[in-house]
Design a protein around this motif. Structure first.
Motif, PDB file in Angstrom:
ATOM      1  N   GLY A  58       0.822  -1.193   0.000  1.00 12.82           N
ATOM      2  CA  GLY A  58       0.000   0.000   0.000  1.00 12.82           C
ATOM      3  C   GLY A  58       0.858   1.245   0.000  1.00 12.82           C
ATOM      4  N   ALA A  59       0.177   2.389   0.148  1.00 11.61           N
ATOM      5  CA  ALA A  59       0.874   3.671   0.170  1.00 11.61           C
ATOM      6  C   ALA A  59       0.077   4.653   1.012  1.00 11.61           C
ATOM      7  CB  ALA A  59       1.039   4.213  -1.248  1.00 11.61           C
ATOM      8  N   VAL A  60       0.790   5.580   1.632  1.00 13.48           N
ATOM      9  CA  VAL A  60       0.150   6.630   2.410  1.00 13.48           C
ATOM     10  C   VAL A  60      -0.217   7.754   1.453  1.00 13.48           C
ATOM     11  CG1 VAL A  60       0.436   8.299   4.269  1.00 13.48           C
ATOM     12  CG2 VAL A  60       1.456   6.009   4.485  1.00 13.48           C
ATOM     13  N   ALA A  61      -1.503   8.097   1.428  1.00 15.52           N
ATOM     14  CA  ALA A  61      -1.986   9.143   0.520  1.00 15.52           C
ATOM     15  C   ALA A  61      -1.992  10.512   1.199  1.00 15.52           C
ATOM     16  CB  ALA A  61      -3.379   8.795   0.012  1.00 15.52           C
ATOM     17  N   GLY A  62      -1.710  10.563   2.485  1.00 13.72           N
ATOM     18  CA  GLY A  62      -1.663  11.839   3.202  1.00 13.72           C
ATOM     19  C   GLY A  62      -2.304  11.711   4.563  1.00 13.72           C
ATOM     20  N   ALA A  63      -2.397  12.841   5.247  1.00 14.81           N
ATOM     21  CA  ALA A  63      -3.012  12.871   6.574  1.00 14.81           C
ATOM     22  C   ALA A  63      -4.519  12.750   6.440  1.00 14.81           C
ATOM     23  CB  ALA A  63      -2.639  14.167   7.291  1.00 14.81           C
ATOM     24  N   ARG A  71      -5.505  14.086  14.174  1.00 13.20           N
ATOM     25  CA  ARG A  71      -4.952  13.314  15.291  1.00 13.20           C
ATOM     26  C   ARG A  71      -3.919  12.272  14.868  1.00 13.20           C
ATOM     27  NH1 ARG A  71     -10.565  13.722  17.272  1.00 13.20           N
ATOM     28  NH2 ARG A  71     -10.502  15.280  18.926  1.00 13.20           N
ATOM     29  N   GLY A  72      -3.297  12.471  13.720  1.00 13.95           N
ATOM     30  CA  GLY A  72      -2.223  11.577  13.309  1.00 13.95           C
ATOM     31  C   GLY A  72      -2.633  10.404  12.441  1.00 13.95           C
ATOM     32  N   GLU A  73      -3.903  10.318  12.084  1.00 16.25           N
ATOM     33  CA  GLU A  73      -4.301   9.242  11.185  1.00 16.25           C
ATOM     34  C   GLU A  73      -3.858   9.564   9.762  1.00 16.25           C
ATOM     35  OE1 GLU A  73      -8.217   6.980  12.550  1.00 16.25           O
ATOM     36  OE2 GLU A  73      -8.577   9.112  12.171  1.00 16.25           O
ATOM     37  N   VAL A  74      -3.740   8.514   8.947  1.00 19.04           N
ATOM     38  CA  VAL A  74      -3.367   8.680   7.536  1.00 19.04           C
ATOM     39  C   VAL A  74      -4.473   8.113   6.664  1.00 19.04           C
ATOM     40  CG1 VAL A  74      -0.887   8.545   8.011  1.00 19.04           C
ATOM     41  CG2 VAL A  74      -2.135   6.467   7.386  1.00 19.04           C
ATOM     42  N   ARG A  75      -4.481   8.543   5.409  1.00 16.71           N
ATOM     43  CA  ARG A  75      -5.305   7.920   4.384  1.00 16.71           C
ATOM     44  C   ARG A  75      -4.412   6.875   3.734  1.00 16.71           C
ATOM     45  NH1 ARG A  75      -6.629  10.346  -0.399  1.00 16.71           N
ATOM     46  NH2 ARG A  75      -5.541  12.179   0.343  1.00 16.71           N
ATOM     47  N   LEU A  76      -4.793   5.612   3.867  1.00 18.91           N
ATOM     48  CA  LEU A  76      -3.957   4.497   3.421  1.00 18.91           C
ATOM     49  C   LEU A  76      -4.600   3.820   2.220  1.00 18.91           C
ATOM     50  CD1 LEU A  76      -1.463   2.727   4.068  1.00 18.91           C
ATOM     51  CD2 LEU A  76      -2.950   1.368   5.540  1.00 18.91           C
ATOM     52  N   LYS A  77      -3.867   3.795   1.096  1.00 19.01           N
ATOM     53  CA  LYS A  77      -4.318   3.080  -0.098  1.00 19.01           C
ATOM     54  C   LYS A  77      -3.782   1.655  -0.015  1.00 19.01           C
ATOM     55  CE  LYS A  77      -4.018   4.918  -4.140  1.00 19.01           C
ATOM     56  NZ  LYS A  77      -3.542   5.603  -5.351  1.00 19.01           N
ATOM     57  N   SER A  78      -4.672   0.684  -0.218  1.00 16.22           N
ATOM     58  CA  SER A  78      -4.266  -0.717  -0.182  1.00 16.22           C
ATOM     59  C   SER A  78      -4.149  -1.245  -1.602  1.00 16.22           C
ATOM     60  CB  SER A  78      -5.316  -1.533   0.582  1.00 16.22           C
ATOM     61  OG  SER A  78      -5.002  -2.909   0.507  1.00 16.22           O
ATOM     62  N   PHE A  79      -3.079  -1.992  -1.862  1.00 16.30           N
ATOM     63  CA  PHE A  79      -2.892  -2.632  -3.155  1.00 16.30           C
ATOM     64  C   PHE A  79      -3.162  -4.138  -3.070  1.00 16.30           C
ATOM     65  CE2 PHE A  79       0.488   0.838  -3.583  1.00 16.30           C
ATOM     66  CZ  PHE A  79      -0.433   1.765  -4.048  1.00 16.30           C
ATOM     67  N   THR A  89       1.529  10.351  15.646  1.00 10.57           N
ATOM     68  CA  THR A  89       0.521  10.883  16.561  1.00 10.57           C
ATOM     69  C   THR A  89       0.016  12.268  16.196  1.00 10.57           C
ATOM     70  OG1 THR A  89       2.264  11.736  18.007  1.00 10.57           O
ATOM     71  CG2 THR A  89       1.399   9.526  18.506  1.00 10.57           C
ATOM     72  N   THR A  90       0.637  12.925  15.219  1.00  5.60           N
ATOM     73  CA  THR A  90       0.199  14.275  14.854  1.00  5.60           C
ATOM     74  C   THR A  90      -0.096  14.355  13.361  1.00  5.60           C
ATOM     75  OG1 THR A  90       2.401  15.136  14.317  1.00  5.60           O
ATOM     76  CG2 THR A  90       1.703  15.267  16.643  1.00  5.60           C
ATOM     77  N   ARG A  91      -0.894  15.342  13.002  1.00  2.00           N
ATOM     78  CA  ARG A  91      -1.205  15.562  11.589  1.00  2.00           C
ATOM     79  C   ARG A  91       0.073  15.835  10.800  1.00  2.00           C
ATOM     80  NH1 ARG A  91      -5.219  16.622   8.066  1.00  2.00           N
ATOM     81  NH2 ARG A  91      -4.732  17.976   6.323  1.00  2.00           N
ATOM     82  N   GLU A  92       0.999  16.567  11.386  1.00  2.00           N
ATOM     83  CA  GLU A  92       2.251  16.901  10.696  1.00  2.00           C
ATOM     84  C   GLU A  92       3.067  15.641  10.408  1.00  2.00           C
ATOM     85  OE1 GLU A  92       0.369  20.207  12.361  1.00  2.00           O
ATOM     86  OE2 GLU A  92       1.150  18.519  13.525  1.00  2.00           O
ATOM     87  N   GLN A  93       3.133  14.738  11.379  1.00  2.00           N
ATOM     88  CA  GLN A  93       3.851  13.476  11.155  1.00  2.00           C
ATOM     89  C   GLN A  93       3.160  12.658  10.064  1.00  2.00           C
ATOM     90  OE1 GLN A  93       3.588  11.983  15.169  1.00  2.00           O
ATOM     91  NE2 GLN A  93       5.782  12.308  15.528  1.00  2.00           N
ATOM     92  N   ALA A  94       1.843  12.620  10.100  1.00  2.00           N
ATOM     93  CA  ALA A  94       1.079  11.868   9.097  1.00  2.00           C
ATOM     94  C   ALA A  94       1.283  12.471   7.719  1.00  2.00           C
ATOM     95  CB  ALA A  94      -0.405  11.848   9.475  1.00  2.00           C
TER      96      ALA A  94
END
Length: 162
Positions: A2-7, A11-19, A61-66
């Motif tokens: 998969g890949a991280v599509a962004g925050a 609260r630190g969650e990401v949008r995760l694309k699954s392949f 844990t933060t939007r910036e990290q995500a």
């Protein structure tokens, strides 16, 4: 995998694309690794969102990290993948295999496996050719894939390689 599509959210969650063939399976393989192997993430899937899932990655844990992880591709150790039937292949197993025609002449090597919606295509590059050839990855055109020997036998349609 998969890949991280962004925050996603603040609260630190990401949008995760699954392949994965089953998109939700991405959460069941254990830790996922960055392409360079430098970072490992435990994945906890949340709700489905457009083109993926809201997800928590361990240590984020933060939007910036995500947001800093946007575009990072995530991988799993090979031994964690399920075995496949004889007529199915992981894309990673096909990349680098030499492709021969039915007469035994080399056509080049598989550089990538692409899928733009209809079916898989093998991107085959040859040292003497300009550009790559996209070879439909069907049983008719690619009758033999021999992973142990590191070779593919193809019967390309007339005119494809000219």
């Amino acid at each position: 995998m998969g890949a991280v599509a962004g925050a996603y959210g603040v609260r630190g969650e990401v949008r995760l694309k699954s392949f994965c063939a089953d998109p939700e399976a991405i959460g069941s393989y254990g830790p996922l690794w960055s392409e360079d192997g430098a970072r490992s993430f435990e994945v906890t899937l949340g709700a489905p969102v457009a083109q993926g899932f809201a997800a928590r990655l361990g240590g984020v844990t933060t939007r910036e990290q995500a947001d800093a992880l946007r575009g990072i591709r995530l991988f799993v150790d090979r031994d964690r993948l399920p075995s496949l039937p004889d007529d199915e292949f992981y894309h990673a197993d096909l990349i680098g295999l030499e492709v021969f025609d039915t007469g035994g002449a080399s056509l080049g090597r598989v550089k990538a496996v692409l899928n733009h919606g209809a079916s898989d295509l093998l991107e085959v590059v040859s040292p003497g050719q300009k550009g790559a050839v996209l070879l439909p990855f069907t049983r008719v055109i690619v009758p033999t894939v021999d992973l142990a020997a590191g070779r593919i036998v193809a019967d390309p349609p007339e005119g494809l390689l000219e």
